[in-house]
Design a protein around this motif. Structure first.
Motif: not given
Length: 720
Positions: A298-303, A305-310, A378-382
């Motif tokens: 996924d992407e947020h504000e041009g960055i 990342g990996y999207r993880y569900v809780l 949660i969206l993490l920049e890997p």
């Protein structure tokens, strides 16, 4: 000061050049991202993300309540389902604080204050006065106590006693939003709280935002490996979540998610995460370890990342969390009874029962479960392991068992999962400089870009260094030297004569001398030549006399000049050589006239070469002061002729004399050298014949430019 600045530039450029070359070379053998990761996991105070971590979590807490709009109809039996209206969001700004208690080379211990600052945001809430809005909610104190009592007391007499004690309690209660969030209590609960260890205030936010004891010890540094950065060593000095151990007998199954070893606190993650990297977080509000499940890129504000569900849809809870108060939970829900106030029979699900196997439509209306609004992630920049964005979403549910034997109103809630409220924590925006660093760090061209910049810096500084060294070399090794050689053709000691000059003109000496100016430091005396360096015309040189030369007694004996008042020759040797060194212009005032005369003589010579000219003016004949010029010597000097040819053809720069020559040449051609002296005509014919024979190409170019109609060629042909 100028000298210091000059050398400072050389040293600085040398260092910059050497440093960038060194970095460029070693870049082939190192991984920039890994080296930066090793610095990042040291968790130093200078870390760019330190400020945002210290003041985390930060973001907005959005709360939602459920307003029962058909309470009377439901109690009277007219409606079989409860109609729920969602009220919210009620938005609060949240800023936490992480207080570092101890630090070693490979670990750090800190206390987490999740809700140090809480501020209501009326403009971002559903309405500015939402806290004063009156709604109808379930009496959570009553239904929670009844559900718990139903599991502990199976006989009818006990349930009848409960009904008698709670006779004055209503199943549905009106009240303000603020009341249910912050001050919800009941008289019966206040009475029991004096006798038993029970909390009297059941306000949802009052209890959810209450300070908890959270002390973490986590890994830092490279000792444990960068892949284990910020993984938990202990939580409150324990390896297991102590709340889950209450009222349990016997050993805990290893599958129960209460062991905090190697989990994370959800503030920072290890770098270089892959989709297969196992990740889990400590969820203190639900007193469990919560595994993260990779969902998609996924992407947020041009960055990126990996999207993880809780919580995955229809996820089965671990066995130790699969039941609440003896009631087996549907898929997509897990027990939190030991983590809420008064050990109420509660469970967590996604909002609106999204992803749950519970058939909510059998009991409720007005819900609209969907992933966009209700899925927590949660969206993490890997590469860096820094959370980019998150929406932490959970719904609190009161689990109702079989309520037979209780008041008829409570019996209507048998086997229901009653939603009381849900919340969303939306992570705030990271600082701009952190987002820029993350974009650079996560770019696949990060190292290539840095190496290109290093190479450009090295080349740029090398170019600047070469230019400075070239200037230095010119000052040290290439000082302009101009030699003036005076050749006495007729007499060993010719005399200079002066004659009155027209008003406004300086005195111009007449002599049978050949005056040669050339930059060759070792001229051949046997082959005298007339040269001029065009670049030196505007900046004459300060003379230094040859040891054998003898100067006349003028005011400044170090200038080789003819004293206009005494008319004496200043340079008497047959081959006198005088070196000129660069000095200030104001020191050459006494020689400027003489220098101009020499340049003028060169211009007159070129005019004679091409058209038999001497100088323009209103006089009947051109001046004969230059008749003694040795034309044969001139024809042997290709540089002088070439410079003036370029000027005349407008393919090169012009000296002031060259510009004057270009102006006079057309008139001289038309007049057929009518104002020339006999000597000038003979020399003109000699030069013209020479050019036609040896420089036919240049001669034709000049004729095409200045005699395009062939008029002069026709006249000249007739005379010859």
């Amino acid at each position: 000061m100028a000298k210091f600045c000059f050398w400072f530039k050389i040293v600085s450029l040398s260092l910059v050049c050497a440093l960038n070359i060194y970095l460029f070379v070693i870049s082939f053998g190192i991984n920039y991202k890994y080296e930066l990761a090793k610095v990042h996991v040291q968790f130093s105070e200078s870390m760019p993300t330190m400020d945002s971590w210290i003041n985390s979590p930060f973001g907005k807490l959005k709360s939602y309540l459920f307003n029962v709009t058909n309470a009377e109809e439901f109690l009277s039996g007219r409606d079989k389902k409860l109609r729920l209206e969602q009220i919210g969001p009620i938005v609060y700004n949240i800023v936490g604080y992480n207080d570092i208690l101890n630090r070693t080379e490979d670990s750090v211990t800190f206390r987490k204050h999740r809700y140090r600052h809480v501020e209501f945001l009326p403009d971002e809430s559903v309405s500015p006065d939402i806290l004063n809005k009156t709604i109808v909610q379930f009496n959570s104190v009553l239904i929670g106590a009844a559900a718990k009592f139903a599991q502990t007391t199976k006989n009818m007499f006990g349930r009848m006693g409960f009904n008698a004690v709670t006779l004055g309690e209503q199943l549905f209660m009106p009240g303000s939003v603020y009341y249910f969030l912050w001050e919800f209590t009941r008289p019966s609960l206040e009475m029991f709280s004096k006798l038993l260890p029970l909390a009297s205030n059941c306000g949802t936010l009052y209890n959810a935002l209450k300070e908890k004891d959270e002390v973490y010890t986590v890994n830092i540094g490279t000792k444990h490996g960068v892949e284990n950065f910020f993984r938990i060593q202990s939580y409150n000095d324990k390896l297991q979540i102590q709340e889950q151990l209450k009222h349990r007998s016997g050993p805990i199954d290893e599958s129960c998610p209460i062991n905090v070893k190697d989990t994370l606190d959800n503030s920072l993650f290890p770098p270089f995460i892959t989709k297969e990297t196992p990740l889990s977080i400590m969820a203190s509000e639900s007193c469990r370890v919560l595994p993260l499940h990779y969902q998609r890129d996924d992407e947020h504000e041009g960055i990126k990342g990996y999207r993880y569900v809780l919580l995955r849809p229809n996820e089965k809870a671990p066995d130790c969390l699969a039941t609440t108060n003896g009631v087996e939970l549907p898929l997509g829900m897990f027990d939190v009874g030991k983590c809420v106030i008064n050990d109420a029979p509660a469970a967590f699900s996604a909002p609106h029962f999204y992803g749950s196997s519970y058939n909510w439509s059998e009991h409720f209306e007005g819900l609209n479960p969907n992933a966009e609004e209700h899925e927590g992630f949660i969206l993490l920049e890997p590469t860096s392991g820094i959370p980019i964005y998150e929406k932490y979403r959970f719904q609190s549910v009161t689990v109702m068992p079989n309520m037979n034997g209780f008041h008829r109103n409570l019996m209507k809630l048998s086997h229901m999962m009653v939603p009381t409220f849900w919340y969303e924590f939306e992570m705030g925006q990271l600082p701009l400089y952190v987002r820029i660093l993350m974009r650079l760090y996560s770019s696949p061209y990060f190292q290539t870009t840095l190496m290109a910049l290093e190479l450009l810096c090295a080349l740029g500084s090398l170019y600047g260094l070469i230019r400075l060294l070239r200037k230095l070399c010119q000052k040290i090794c290439a000082t302009p030297v101009v030699q003036l050689e005076t050749i006495l053709n007729a007499h060993p000691h010719p005399q200079l004569t002066t004659s009155p000059a027209p008003q406004g003109e300086s005195l111009k000496p007449k002599s049978d001398l050949n005056t040669n100016l050339y930059p060759n430091p070792n001229p051949n005396p046997s082959a005298p030549e007339l040269e001029t360096d065009l670049s030196s015309h505007s900046q004459p040189e300060k003379p230094e006399t040859h040891p054998n030369s003898q100067l006349d007694e003028s005011k400044d004996a170090k200038y080789c000049c003819a004293n206009s008042s005494q008319s004496k020759l200043c340079c008497r040797t047959h081959h006198t050589k005088i070196q000129y060194n660069s000095i200030q212009q104001e020191q050459l005032n006494n020689c400027n006239n003489n220098w101009s005369k020499m340049k003028a003589s060169l211009a007159i010579l070129i005019v004679c070469v091409f058209a038999g000219l001497a100088a323009a003016g209103p006089q009947k004949e051109y001046t004969n002061k230059f008749d003694n010029i040795n034309v044969d010597d001139v024809l042997g000097n290709r540089r002088i002729l070439g410079n003036y040819l370029k000027c005349l053809m407008e393919t090169g720069p012009c000296t002031p004399e060259g510009r004057e020559l270009k102006r006079l040449l057309p008139d001289a051609l038309e007049s057929e050298c009518a104002k020339c002296t006999d000597v000038q005509r003979r020399n003109s014919n000699k030069v013209i014949n020479y050019l036609r024979t040896h420089n036919a190409e240049d001669w034709e170019k000049l004729l095409k430019k200045y005699d395009s109609k062939g008029i002069y060629r026709a006249k000249y042909g007739k005379k010859n």
